[in-house]
Design a protein around this motif. Structure first.
Motif, PDB file in Angstrom:
ATOM      1  N   ALA A 121       0.604  -1.317  -0.265  1.00 34.03           N
ATOM      2  CA  ALA A 121       0.161   0.206   0.061  1.00 34.03           C
ATOM      3  C   ALA A 121       0.743   1.112   0.062  1.00 34.03           C
ATOM      4  O   ALA A 121       0.799   2.248  -0.539  1.00 34.03           O
ATOM      5  N   LEU A 122       1.880   1.147   0.975  1.00 30.46           N
ATOM      6  CA  LEU A 122       2.916   2.405   1.320  1.00 30.46           C
ATOM      7  C   LEU A 122       3.675   2.885  -0.441  1.00 30.46           C
ATOM      8  O   LEU A 122       3.675   3.834  -1.279  1.00 30.46           O
ATOM      9  N   ARG A 123       3.592   1.627  -1.694  1.00 32.31           N
ATOM     10  CA  ARG A 123       4.437   1.495  -2.542  1.00 32.31           C
ATOM     11  C   ARG A 123       3.665   2.350  -3.676  1.00 32.31           C
ATOM     12  O   ARG A 123       3.120   2.913  -4.864  1.00 32.31           O
TER      13      ARG A 123
ATOM     14  N   VAL B 255       6.417  14.588   1.747  1.00 33.16           N
ATOM     15  CA  VAL B 255       7.703  13.448   2.743  1.00 33.16           C
ATOM     16  C   VAL B 255       7.220  12.201   1.218  1.00 33.16           C
ATOM     17  O   VAL B 255       8.646  11.225   1.695  1.00 33.16           O
ATOM     18  N   LEU B 256       7.021  13.009   0.161  1.00 31.53           N
ATOM     19  CA  LEU B 256       6.960  11.935  -0.933  1.00 31.53           C
ATOM     20  C   LEU B 256       8.507  11.520  -1.331  1.00 31.53           C
ATOM     21  O   LEU B 256       8.953  10.511  -2.150  1.00 31.53           O
ATOM     22  N   PRO B 257       9.900  12.474  -1.241  1.00 29.04           N
ATOM     23  CA  PRO B 257      11.409  11.936  -1.201  1.00 29.04           C
ATOM     24  C   PRO B 257      11.646  11.444  -0.531  1.00 29.04           C
ATOM     25  O   PRO B 257      12.648  10.806  -0.893  1.00 29.04           O
ATOM     26  N   GLN B 258      10.347  11.169   0.728  1.00 28.37           N
ATOM     27  CA  GLN B 258      11.727  10.449   1.591  1.00 28.37           C
ATOM     28  C   GLN B 258      11.305   8.955   1.255  1.00 28.37           C
ATOM     29  O   GLN B 258      11.682   8.187   1.557  1.00 28.37           O
TER      30      GLN B 258
ATOM     31  N   ALA C 288      12.756   7.675  -1.893  1.00 29.54           N
ATOM     32  CA  ALA C 288      14.487   7.167  -2.082  1.00 29.54           C
ATOM     33  C   ALA C 288      14.840   6.523  -1.128  1.00 29.54           C
ATOM     34  O   ALA C 288      15.585   5.418  -0.965  1.00 29.54           O
ATOM     35  N   GLY C 289      13.658   6.371   0.166  1.00 31.45           N
ATOM     36  CA  GLY C 289      13.501   4.437   0.716  1.00 31.45           C
ATOM     37  C   GLY C 289      12.746   3.525   0.035  1.00 31.45           C
ATOM     38  O   GLY C 289      13.879   2.413   0.573  1.00 31.45           O
ATOM     39  N   PHE C 290      12.488   3.467  -0.691  1.00 30.95           N
ATOM     40  CA  PHE C 290      12.030   2.345  -1.717  1.00 30.95           C
ATOM     41  C   PHE C 290      13.476   2.015  -2.614  1.00 30.95           C
ATOM     42  O   PHE C 290      13.155   1.525  -3.099  1.00 30.95           O
ATOM     43  N   SER C 291      13.902   2.888  -3.191  1.00 35.31           N
ATOM     44  CA  SER C 291      15.303   3.120  -3.557  1.00 35.31           C
ATOM     45  C   SER C 291      16.366   2.377  -3.111  1.00 35.31           C
ATOM     46  O   SER C 291      17.004   1.388  -3.427  1.00 35.31           O
TER      47      SER C 291
ATOM     48  N   ASP D 235      18.080  -1.030  -4.056  1.00 35.45           N
ATOM     49  CA  ASP D 235      19.291  -1.420  -4.158  1.00 35.45           C
ATOM     50  C   ASP D 235      20.131  -2.208  -2.858  1.00 35.45           C
ATOM     51  O   ASP D 235      20.734  -3.376  -3.190  1.00 35.45           O
ATOM     52  N   GLY D 236      19.650  -2.506  -2.011  1.00 37.25           N
ATOM     53  CA  GLY D 236      19.662  -4.110  -0.663  1.00 37.25           C
ATOM     54  C   GLY D 236      20.110  -4.936  -1.448  1.00 37.25           C
ATOM     55  O   GLY D 236      19.912  -5.891  -1.308  1.00 37.25           O
ATOM     56  N   LEU D 237      18.017  -4.918  -2.107  1.00 34.58           N
ATOM     57  CA  LEU D 237      17.966  -5.991  -2.766  1.00 34.58           C
ATOM     58  C   LEU D 237      18.949  -6.576  -3.662  1.00 34.58           C
ATOM     59  O   LEU D 237      19.293  -8.167  -4.032  1.00 34.58           O
TER      60      LEU D 237
END
Length: 303
Positions: free
Chosen positions: A11-13, A70-73, A76-79, A83-85
């Motif tokens: 949902a957040l995505r 808060v959209l930039p955060q 950036a969080g999903f990016s 990257d972690g994956l």
């Protein structure tokens, strides 16, 4: 202990994609669900948060101030998660996925990309040539080249070049042009997709704005370029894109008077995405190759 994520990750995505793209369909496509399911994600998230996140307008969904802040955060969080994956699976530094428009691809990049791969033999370049502004946060897109003002939401943009422009035409057409007023006596190619301003150039050279310029109309920028080369008329073109054709004599700049516009070609990436080694290599190459191309350098194998 309170749940730090009262909204499911999907949902957040969905909220992040819809806020960035302004529509439900892109989120549905990326998440692999229906548009109805995305709508449910948004509604339930708003219920859990006790606030509205979007303004529903005839032109789509627009994030309200709290979400916009808060959209930039979120992006950036999903990016960072992506990257972690990638790190877990093993970083794919061997393939650079690049999205570009047709003019940049056909008039500039295709003649030079072999130089990049020769310098970086361990990197394969995969081009996605499209006029669409692809979602740069997609896992199958590393970066892109876009033409415009460089101010796109959620995008990090670095100017590559292409801000100078002027008329170009085939030599046989140029023979009829002694001064800007002569443009009224030859066909002037109308590129319906162009963002280059004839008005700004006319003002710069003092050409009467009442002088009417007419000629063949094209809805494809690459075809408009071909029309100029095939002696159909005069085209307004970025110096960076016309440099090769001018250098090898297929086109000339009849007035040798370029203007600097507010637009240009930009290297673009999703905001917050980790800079990879392959992206650094491509950026470094562009910084060296673009100035050389503007000076009229043509890739030797072109013949």
């Amino acid at each position: 202990m309170a749940n730090p994520f009262p909204i499911p990750l999907n949902a957040l995505r969905a909220i992040e994609i819809v806020a960035r793209r302004g529509a439900l369909a892109p989120a549905a496509e990326e998440l692999g669900v229906t548009i109805g399911a995305v709508s449910q994600h948004l509604r339930r998230a708003e219920e859990r948060l006790g606030m509205e996140l979007f303004e529903r307008t005839p032109n789509g969904l627009r994030p309200l101030p709290a979400l916009k802040a808060v959209l930039p955060q979120l992006t950036a969080g999903f990016s960072a998660l992506q990257d972690g994956l990638t790190g877990l699976r093993g970083s794919d530094e061997a393939v650079l996925n690049l999205t570009v428009g047709s003019v940049f691809a056909s008039r500039w990049l295709i003649w030079r990309i072999n130089k990049f791969t020769t310098l970086n033999r361990d990197i394969e370049v995969r081009l996605n040539v499209t006029a669409a502004m692809l979602d740069l946060s997609r896992p199958d897109v590393d970066c892109g080249i876009r033409y415009g003002h460089g101010k796109w939401p959620g995008i990090h943009a670095e100017l590559v070049g292409g801000s100078a422009y002027q008329p170009v035409c085939a030599p046989v057409v140029a023979a009829r042009l002694k001064r800007p007023e002569d443009l009224a006596q030859v066909p002037v190619i109308q590129d319906e997709t162009t963002m280059l301003s004839w008005d700004a150039w006319r003002a710069e050279v003092g050409l009467d704005p009442d002088i009417k310029l007419t000629g063949p109309i094209y809805s494809d920028a690459s075809l408009a370029f071909d029309a100029a080369i095939s002696e159909q008329g005069v085209l307004m073109a970025a110096d960076m894109m016309s440099a090769d054709a001018v250098s090898d004599g297929r086109l000339v700049r009849p007035f040798e008077h370029s203007v600097e516009g507010p637009l240009g070609y930009w290297l673009v990436t999703a905001q917050g995405r980790r800079e990879s080694r392959k992206l650094r290599a491509f950026r470094t190459w562009l910084k060296a190759e673009v100035p050389a191309s503007v000076r009229g350098y043509v890739y030797q194998s072109r013949g």
